[in-house]
Design a protein around this motif. Structure first.
Motif, PDB file in Angstrom:
ATOM      1  N   GLY A  13      14.424   5.935   9.904  1.00  0.00           N
ATOM      2  CA  GLY A  13      13.424   6.333   8.913  1.00  0.00           C
ATOM      3  C   GLY A  13      12.838   5.178   8.131  1.00  0.00           C
ATOM      4  N   SER A  14      13.380   3.990   8.310  1.00  0.00           N
ATOM      5  CA  SER A  14      12.864   2.816   7.589  1.00  0.00           C
ATOM      6  C   SER A  14      12.102   1.926   8.558  1.00  0.00           C
ATOM      7  CB  SER A  14      14.021   2.022   6.966  1.00  0.00           C
ATOM      8  OG  SER A  14      13.537   0.819   6.379  1.00  0.00           O
ATOM      9  N   LEU A  15      10.962   1.421   8.108  1.00  0.00           N
ATOM     10  CA  LEU A  15      10.140   0.569   8.972  1.00  0.00           C
ATOM     11  C   LEU A  15      10.376  -0.916   8.717  1.00  0.00           C
ATOM     12  CD1 LEU A  15       6.756   2.547   8.746  1.00  0.00           C
ATOM     13  CD2 LEU A  15       8.436   2.574  10.599  1.00  0.00           C
ATOM     14  N   ARG A  16      11.109  -1.247   7.664  1.00  0.00           N
ATOM     15  CA  ARG A  16      11.177  -2.676   7.328  1.00  0.00           C
ATOM     16  C   ARG A  16      12.158  -3.416   8.242  1.00  0.00           C
ATOM     17  NH1 ARG A  16      14.897  -4.831   3.564  1.00  0.00           N
ATOM     18  NH2 ARG A  16      16.662  -3.422   3.266  1.00  0.00           N
ATOM     19  N   LYS A  17      11.835  -4.695   8.451  1.00  0.00           N
ATOM     20  CA  LYS A  17      12.636  -5.503   9.396  1.00  0.00           C
ATOM     21  C   LYS A  17      14.096  -5.580   8.991  1.00  0.00           C
ATOM     22  CE  LYS A  17       9.104  -8.734  10.933  1.00  0.00           C
ATOM     23  NZ  LYS A  17       8.385  -9.630  10.031  1.00  0.00           N
ATOM     24  N   GLY A  18      14.346  -5.785   7.697  1.00  0.00           N
ATOM     25  CA  GLY A  18      15.725  -5.985   7.232  1.00  0.00           C
ATOM     26  C   GLY A  18      16.436  -4.689   6.879  1.00  0.00           C
ATOM     27  N   SER A  19      16.019  -3.587   7.447  1.00  0.00           N
ATOM     28  CA  SER A  19      16.544  -2.274   7.075  1.00  0.00           C
ATOM     29  C   SER A  19      18.050  -2.130   7.330  1.00  0.00           C
ATOM     30  CB  SER A  19      15.806  -1.198   7.878  1.00  0.00           C
ATOM     31  OG  SER A  19      16.525   0.014   7.874  1.00  0.00           O
ATOM     32  N   TYR A  20      18.764  -1.701   6.292  1.00  0.00           N
ATOM     33  CA  TYR A  20      20.190  -1.402   6.454  1.00  0.00           C
ATOM     34  C   TYR A  20      20.392  -0.198   7.371  1.00  0.00           C
ATOM     35  CZ  TYR A  20      21.498  -4.665   2.745  1.00  0.00           C
ATOM     36  OH  TYR A  20      21.707  -5.807   1.999  1.00  0.00           O
ATOM     37  N   ASN A  21      19.494   0.775   7.267  1.00  0.00           N
ATOM     38  CA  ASN A  21      19.633   1.949   8.129  1.00  0.00           C
ATOM     39  C   ASN A  21      19.467   1.579   9.597  1.00  0.00           C
ATOM     40  OD1 ASN A  21      19.942   4.594   6.464  1.00  0.00           O
ATOM     41  ND2 ASN A  21      18.585   3.248   5.296  1.00  0.00           N
ATOM     42  N   ARG A  22      18.583   0.634   9.842  1.00  0.00           N
ATOM     43  CA  ARG A  22      18.422   0.143  11.228  1.00  0.00           C
ATOM     44  C   ARG A  22      19.692  -0.580  11.682  1.00  0.00           C
ATOM     45  NH1 ARG A  22      15.095  -0.739  15.245  1.00  0.00           N
ATOM     46  NH2 ARG A  22      13.617   0.673  14.279  1.00  0.00           N
ATOM     47  N   PRO A  82      16.829   6.019   5.111  1.00  0.00           N
ATOM     48  CA  PRO A  82      17.037   5.890   3.669  1.00  0.00           C
ATOM     49  C   PRO A  82      16.512   7.128   2.959  1.00  0.00           C
ATOM     50  CG  PRO A  82      15.146   4.565   4.323  1.00  0.00           C
ATOM     51  CD  PRO A  82      15.700   5.202   5.578  1.00  0.00           C
ATOM     52  N   GLU A  83      16.760   7.166   1.667  1.00  0.00           N
ATOM     53  CA  GLU A  83      16.180   8.194   0.788  1.00  0.00           C
ATOM     54  C   GLU A  83      15.087   7.512  -0.013  1.00  0.00           C
ATOM     55  OE1 GLU A  83      18.717  11.123  -1.476  1.00  0.00           O
ATOM     56  OE2 GLU A  83      18.252   9.723  -3.105  1.00  0.00           O
ATOM     57  N   TYR A  84      13.895   8.099  -0.039  1.00  0.00           N
ATOM     58  CA  TYR A  84      12.824   7.584  -0.880  1.00  0.00           C
ATOM     59  C   TYR A  84      12.511   8.626  -1.946  1.00  0.00           C
ATOM     60  CZ  TYR A  84      11.413   3.638   2.193  1.00  0.00           C
ATOM     61  OH  TYR A  84      11.346   2.472   2.920  1.00  0.00           O
ATOM     62  N   ASN A  85      12.649   8.223  -3.182  1.00  0.00           N
ATOM     63  CA  ASN A  85      12.304   9.120  -4.301  1.00  0.00           C
ATOM     64  C   ASN A  85      12.923  10.505  -4.130  1.00  0.00           C
ATOM     65  OD1 ASN A  85      10.745   7.132  -5.690  1.00  0.00           O
ATOM     66  ND2 ASN A  85       9.222   7.358  -4.077  1.00  0.00           N
ATOM     67  N   PHE A  86      14.210  10.468  -3.846  1.00  0.00           N
ATOM     68  CA  PHE A  86      15.043  11.674  -3.704  1.00  0.00           C
ATOM     69  C   PHE A  86      14.677  12.521  -2.499  1.00  0.00           C
ATOM     70  CE2 PHE A  86      16.642  12.370  -8.369  1.00  0.00           C
ATOM     71  CZ  PHE A  86      17.164  11.088  -8.383  1.00  0.00           C
ATOM     72  N   SER A  87      13.973  11.954  -1.508  1.00  0.00           N
ATOM     73  CA  SER A  87      13.575  12.803  -0.381  1.00  0.00           C
ATOM     74  C   SER A  87      13.400  11.984   0.896  1.00  0.00           C
ATOM     75  CB  SER A  87      12.293  13.565  -0.748  1.00  0.00           C
ATOM     76  OG  SER A  87      12.037  14.573   0.208  1.00  0.00           O
TER      77      SER A  87
END
Ligand SMILES: Cc1cc2nc3c(=O)[nH]c(=O)nc-3n(C[C@H](O)[C@H](O)[C@H](O)COP(=O)(O)O)c2cc1C
Length: 191
Positions: A13-22, A82-87
């Motif tokens: 769900g995260s697009l950023r390169k350094g994503s922890y979820n990735r 990740p969760e963004y703004n509780f969602s």
């Protein structure tokens, strides 16, 4: 798990390169039980914003069709988000919205597992329950437990190497993947 191979895809769900979820997603193939293959789903990063006018005039973008086909072909789907703004992060929700419009929508009857990592302590529970709600509407079957909420993720995942350093977290993920394999077998694997 008999002698059957389960083909599972993961969606980050995260697009950023350094994503922890990735990073968590990347660790899954090494933590899966024997007989479960986990590979990354086709990306949704180039999906346009969902607009029914675009759907009606131009149909489904090839990238949407590709993700829909991959979900349909998979024995199960894991969300790492990740969760963004509780969602649910907007990009992921937009991807689900597009895919949900494809005829014979591919989440129907699909086994789903959810994992989330967040910088704060709660680990993304509010995102997970919103995602479960969307999956209910789409008639998917979401694994109840174990749940995976990786709070304070920077302390449990080494950003430099991209590895999960907290062994309790590793253990929980192994348990969830083993439970997911059983869950898929209960619902009937595709392959
Ligand atoms: C737009 C935005 C909203 C966020 N909202 C939440 C939130 O509601 N709950 C939470 O625990 N963390 C929230 N965070 C912090 C994320 O947990 C943190 O940035 C996390 O590392 C993002 O996941 P990623 O590393 O996979 O990209 C938010 C971050 C962003 C960028």
């Amino acid at each position: 798990m008999a002698d059957q191979t389960l083909n599972v895809i993961s969606i980050c769900g995260s697009l950023r390169k350094g994503s922890y979820n990735r990073m968590v997603m990347n660790a899954l193939p090494g933590l899966a039980p024997a007989g479960m293959n986990i590979s990354e789903a086709p990306p949704f990063s180039e999906f346009p914003l969902y607009n029914a006018d675009a759907e009606n005039s131009s149909g489904f973008p090839p990238a949407v069709q590709k993700l829909a086909d991959a979900i349909r072909a998979a024995d199960g789907v894991i969300f790492n988000s990740p969760e963004y703004n509780f969602s649910i992060p907007g990009g992921l929700k937009n991807a689900i919205d597009w895919v949900s419009r494809v005829p014979n929508q591919p989440f129907a009857g699909k086994p789903i597992a959810i994992q989330s990592a967040t910088g704060g302590p709660l680990g993304g529970g509010r995102m997970q329950y919103d995602l479960r709600r969307a999956m209910i509407f789409l008639d998917a079957f979401t694994l109840n437990r174990p749940e995976i909420f990786i709070g304070n993720c920077a302390q449990r995942i080494d950003a430099k190497s991209g590895t999960i350093t907290d062994q309790q977290t590793v253990g929980f993920i192994r348990q969830q993947l083993a439970a997911f394999a059983k869950f898929i077998m209960q619902f009937g694997a595709k392959s």
